[in-house]
Design an enzyme around this catalytic site. Sequence first.
Site, PDB file in Angstrom:
ATOM      1  N   PRO A  69      13.801   5.510  43.666  1.00 42.69           N
ATOM      2  CA  PRO A  69      13.998   4.225  43.390  1.00 42.69           C
ATOM      3  C   PRO A  69      13.092   4.308  41.848  1.00 42.69           C
ATOM      4  O   PRO A  69      13.475   5.681  41.513  1.00 42.69           O
ATOM      5  CB  PRO A  69      11.451   4.377  43.271  1.00 42.69           C
ATOM      6  CG  PRO A  69      12.055   5.861  44.348  1.00 42.69           C
ATOM      7  CD  PRO A  69      12.894   6.034  44.759  1.00 42.69           C
TER       8      PRO A  69
ATOM      9  N   GLU B 257      19.245   5.390  28.285  1.00 40.06           N
ATOM     10  CA  GLU B 257      20.105   4.957  26.835  1.00 40.06           C
ATOM     11  C   GLU B 257      20.568   7.102  26.419  1.00 40.06           C
ATOM     12  O   GLU B 257      21.509   7.065  26.022  1.00 40.06           O
ATOM     13  CB  GLU B 257      19.205   4.827  26.408  1.00 40.06           C
ATOM     14  CG  GLU B 257      18.978   3.052  26.051  1.00 40.06           C
ATOM     15  CD  GLU B 257      17.574   2.474  27.297  1.00 40.06           C
ATOM     16  OE1 GLU B 257      17.778   1.554  27.509  1.00 40.06           O
ATOM     17  OE2 GLU B 257      17.721   3.590  28.063  1.00 40.06           O
TER      18      GLU B 257
ATOM     19  N   ASN C 140      22.572   0.963  35.651  1.00 42.09           N
ATOM     20  CA  ASN C 140      24.058   1.387  34.908  1.00 42.09           C
ATOM     21  C   ASN C 140      24.537   1.734  36.490  1.00 42.09           C
ATOM     22  O   ASN C 140      24.635   2.239  37.764  1.00 42.09           O
ATOM     23  CB  ASN C 140      23.645   2.077  34.796  1.00 42.09           C
ATOM     24  CG  ASN C 140      25.241   3.310  34.604  1.00 42.09           C
ATOM     25  OD1 ASN C 140      26.366   2.843  34.580  1.00 42.09           O
ATOM     26  ND2 ASN C 140      24.772   4.391  34.140  1.00 42.09           N
TER      27      ASN C 140
ATOM     28  N   GLU D 151      27.634   4.987  36.719  1.00 44.65           N
ATOM     29  CA  GLU D 151      27.703   5.882  36.936  1.00 44.65           C
ATOM     30  C   GLU D 151      28.167   6.068  38.222  1.00 44.65           C
ATOM     31  O   GLU D 151      28.689   7.395  38.581  1.00 44.65           O
ATOM     32  CB  GLU D 151      26.136   6.328  37.347  1.00 44.65           C
ATOM     33  CG  GLU D 151      25.260   7.809  36.947  1.00 44.65           C
ATOM     34  CD  GLU D 151      24.592   7.820  37.629  1.00 44.65           C
ATOM     35  OE1 GLU D 151      23.882   8.564  36.951  1.00 44.65           O
ATOM     36  OE2 GLU D 151      22.889   7.227  37.490  1.00 44.65           O
TER      37      GLU D 151
ATOM     38  N   GLU E 176      18.564  14.042  39.686  1.00 43.07           N
ATOM     39  CA  GLU E 176      18.948  14.078  40.580  1.00 43.07           C
ATOM     40  C   GLU E 176      19.572  13.283  41.536  1.00 43.07           C
ATOM     41  O   GLU E 176      20.784  12.635  41.644  1.00 43.07           O
ATOM     42  CB  GLU E 176      17.934  14.054  42.028  1.00 43.07           C
ATOM     43  CG  GLU E 176      17.576  15.879  41.602  1.00 43.07           C
ATOM     44  CD  GLU E 176      17.221  16.485  43.036  1.00 43.07           C
ATOM     45  OE1 GLU E 176      17.443  17.536  42.889  1.00 43.07           O
ATOM     46  OE2 GLU E 176      16.398  16.364  43.566  1.00 43.07           O
TER      47      GLU E 176
END
Length: 438
Positions: free
Chosen positions: A277, A67, A345, A348, A321
């Site tokens: 992770p 978010e 997401n 991205e 990162e």
Amino acid sequence: MSLAYLIYNFLVIIILLLYSPALIYRILTNKEDISSLLERFGLLSKEKINNFRDEQVIWVHAASVGEAGAASPVVAELKQRFPEYKIIFSTMTNTGRDMAKKIIKEADDFIYIPFDFFMIVNKVVKAINPELVLIMETELWPNLIRYSKKQGAKVMLVSGRISDSSFKQYKYLGSLLKDMFSKIDILSMQSEKDMNRIIELGADKGKVCNNGNTKFDQEYGKVNSEVKEAIYQEFKLDSKQPIIVAGSTHDNEEEQLIPLYKELKTKFGDLILLLVPRYIERVEEIESLYKQEGINTIRRSRIKERDSARESVILVDTIGELAKLYGIADLVFVGGSLIERGGHNILEPAALGKLVFFGPHMFNFKDSTKLLLENRVGIQVSNVAELIEQMEYYLSNPDILEEQSRQAIEMINDNQGASWRNVELASRLLARRKELSK
């Protein structure tokens, strides 16, 4: 206060009492600092309060990492449009706050959202005194909305999303939900489906609109040749090596990816797997799991010690990162999808020109999934066996992979503009508020 709010606040107290031991444990084990806990109980520092006293304030709230990313282009647009306003940005999680501080440079300050108990929220809202409250995606907190309106703020839901699970859960709120909707000035949703769902839940049709997903506008970072070269050098990689990045993975997914790594490694001997992770505190557990399988791993935080001849699985134990690591990937897998988590997401990596692989459980990102599949820049698999088969095909056909990359960037470009549209609506709310206050 209505009976619905009385019951809600009573339940909040019960939850806080039950959660208190966990909070105390987090503080004692240094997983949470005392200042963050005080903020959650509405005790803002004098420095923060003074920073916003007698100022025009916009309050933007986002739950966590995803978010915060979706909010970043909105905050940038707000600051450009309203430089005279101070922007306070709140998050619920520690990782969300860390990410927000890294990518949202336009915010004037950051706080943890207070627990949604009426006395706590009322105190914070009065201290901040926002003219506008923007809530990202699904962060619908009854007391936050109620007391923001009571203080005279305009309230807007931005890039609203109603997942399958949320849709079922919200129905139990009954009159509380409808009252909450009545206090929100604009409900700007991600898609037509989200728009129809929130109307079905009781929102006024006249306040609901579909303005798209602000994640399409997110600055994911331009991973140019210089950035890539720096990563290759730091991680001791060769640009010709096939690289798979598995992002936002969860418990039981890293285990499922072991046969993928082993099989592809036999066919592509210089293959590199970067495991990122979702929760970095699980790195030790993953490390142990791969060691049991005879797979040598190295943590990203110890990358200077990497023996490139031995360690071809890199466990990323740092925050912020993922985007740039997607940038060096040949293939990307997005986690939370091989298990019933609902995915993460997938826009991205697509924005960075990557063909995106994901499992069958993408119920929290149905519209993004549909979009990627329709544009042929996403590959959905039902299990790891299919994932192995598909990844092997694309690693063996780099020309086809390059074409998919071009299509992914085109798809993102064609769907941008949601942040501008949402800020345009927000500006109208601010103008309306000024008119009423004259």
